[in-house]
Enzyme design. Structure first.
Site, PDB file in Angstrom:
ATOM      1  N   CYS A  86      -0.442 -12.795  10.519  1.00 12.95           N
ATOM      2  CA  CYS A  86      -0.236 -11.853   9.703  1.00 12.95           C
ATOM      3  C   CYS A  86      -0.498 -12.131   7.969  1.00 12.95           C
ATOM      4  O   CYS A  86      -0.766 -11.418   6.979  1.00 12.95           O
ATOM      5  CB  CYS A  86       0.364 -10.825   9.710  1.00 12.95           C
ATOM      6  SG  CYS A  86       2.431 -12.033   9.488  1.00 12.95           S
TER       7      CYS A  86
ATOM      8  N   ARG B  26      -4.178   0.931   3.275  1.00 11.42           N
ATOM      9  CA  ARG B  26      -2.412   1.172   3.067  1.00 11.42           C
ATOM     10  C   ARG B  26      -2.042   1.095   4.443  1.00 11.42           C
ATOM     11  O   ARG B  26      -1.429   0.693   5.178  1.00 11.42           O
ATOM     12  CB  ARG B  26      -2.157   2.158   2.251  1.00 11.42           C
ATOM     13  CG  ARG B  26      -0.657   2.287   2.135  1.00 11.42           C
ATOM     14  CD  ARG B  26       0.459   3.484   1.200  1.00 11.42           C
ATOM     15  NE  ARG B  26      -0.274   2.338  -0.497  1.00 11.42           N
ATOM     16  CZ  ARG B  26      -0.930   3.292  -1.306  1.00 11.42           C
ATOM     17  NH1 ARG B  26      -0.676   4.537  -1.511  1.00 11.42           N
ATOM     18  NH2 ARG B  26      -0.826   2.394  -1.847  1.00 11.42           N
TER      19      ARG B  26
ATOM     20  N   TYR C 238      -6.678  -6.527   2.608  1.00 12.81           N
ATOM     21  CA  TYR C 238      -6.229  -5.482   3.872  1.00 12.81           C
ATOM     22  C   TYR C 238      -7.345  -4.095   3.857  1.00 12.81           C
ATOM     23  O   TYR C 238      -8.111  -3.856   4.443  1.00 12.81           O
ATOM     24  CB  TYR C 238      -5.518  -4.664   3.022  1.00 12.81           C
ATOM     25  CG  TYR C 238      -3.800  -4.988   2.812  1.00 12.81           C
ATOM     26  CD1 TYR C 238      -3.056  -5.415   4.306  1.00 12.81           C
ATOM     27  CD2 TYR C 238      -3.282  -6.350   1.739  1.00 12.81           C
ATOM     28  CE1 TYR C 238      -1.790  -6.397   3.981  1.00 12.81           C
ATOM     29  CE2 TYR C 238      -2.546  -7.388   1.956  1.00 12.81           C
ATOM     30  CZ  TYR C 238      -1.566  -6.611   3.006  1.00 12.81           C
ATOM     31  OH  TYR C 238      -0.956  -7.870   2.867  1.00 12.81           O
TER      32      TYR C 238
ATOM     33  N   SER D  16      -6.447  -7.142  -2.275  1.00 12.36           N
ATOM     34  CA  SER D  16      -7.794  -7.118  -2.867  1.00 12.36           C
ATOM     35  C   SER D  16      -8.166  -7.784  -4.768  1.00 12.36           C
ATOM     36  O   SER D  16      -9.009  -8.783  -4.444  1.00 12.36           O
ATOM     37  CB  SER D  16      -8.589  -5.939  -2.909  1.00 12.36           C
ATOM     38  OG  SER D  16      -8.495  -5.558  -1.576  1.00 12.36           O
TER      39      SER D  16
END
Length: 194
Positions: A156, A139, A125, A162
């Protein structure tokens, strides 16, 4: 009002509900456990309340006046491609789709996933946020990824935390893990942290 038709495609390890038009173009796809048809239809119906310009019909009960022979062939072709994709026979299968849900930011994130994350690759992300010029918005990117309504085709599932861990997935982290194990093959263990 545009008619769409849904059908289930059973893979070896999970199920996909696919809603498509008479040209075989996918407008919606959700993944679920092999015995979750009723809840998948319920979720689809809830999602399409936000898109009242569409009427979604079961392909099995569709009137012959709604689906002609030419359309049947196109629909069947797309469903067969989906089957090949979820059974991991052809990881690069190209399936026609049209995005009807989503904000401009969500669509920007989904375009990134489709164009920048080919089969066998993953991202986080945070990396996507940085690439899109929003370095402090991991976020928000996660929310965009999670809002995808065309599972597997818009990848997706290729976005992880991370830390290297599999994080949330609208259709369940077990399905996300299954898809990634099959896409990454032997790289899975060195790429994903459990």
């Amino acid at each position: 009002m545009k008619n769409l038709f849904y059908s289930f495609v059973s893979g070896s390890e999970y199920l996909v509900l696919v809603a498509l038009d008479t040209e075989g173009c996918v407008y919606y796809a959700s993944a679920g456990e092999l015995n979750s048809q009723a809840s998948m239809v319920e979720l689809m119906e809830k999602d399409f309340l936000k898109a009242p310009e569409f009427r979604v019909n079961s392909l099995n009960s569709a009137s012959s006046s709604l689906v002609n022979k030419k359309s049947e062939v196109k629909i069947k072709d797309t469903l067969e491609k989906f089957k090949s994709l979820i059974d991991f026979e052809n990881k690069d299968e190209k399936i026609p789709y049209k995005v009807v849900f989503g904000t401009p930011l969500q669509r920007k994130v989904w375009d990134y996933l489709v164009n920048e994350l080919p089969v066998g690759s993953i991202s986080t992300y945070q990396k996507i946020a940085q690439h899109l010029g929003m370095p402090n918005s991991s976020r928000a990117i996660g929310n965009c990824v999670g809002a995808n309504r065309i599972a597997v085709v818009i990848p997706c599932h290729r976005v992880i935390g991370s830390s290297g861990k599999i994080t949330g997935y609208r259709y369940g982290t077990n399905i996300k893990k299954t898809i990634l194990q099959n896409e990454l093959g032997s790289k899975y263990g060195s790429t994903i942290t459990n």
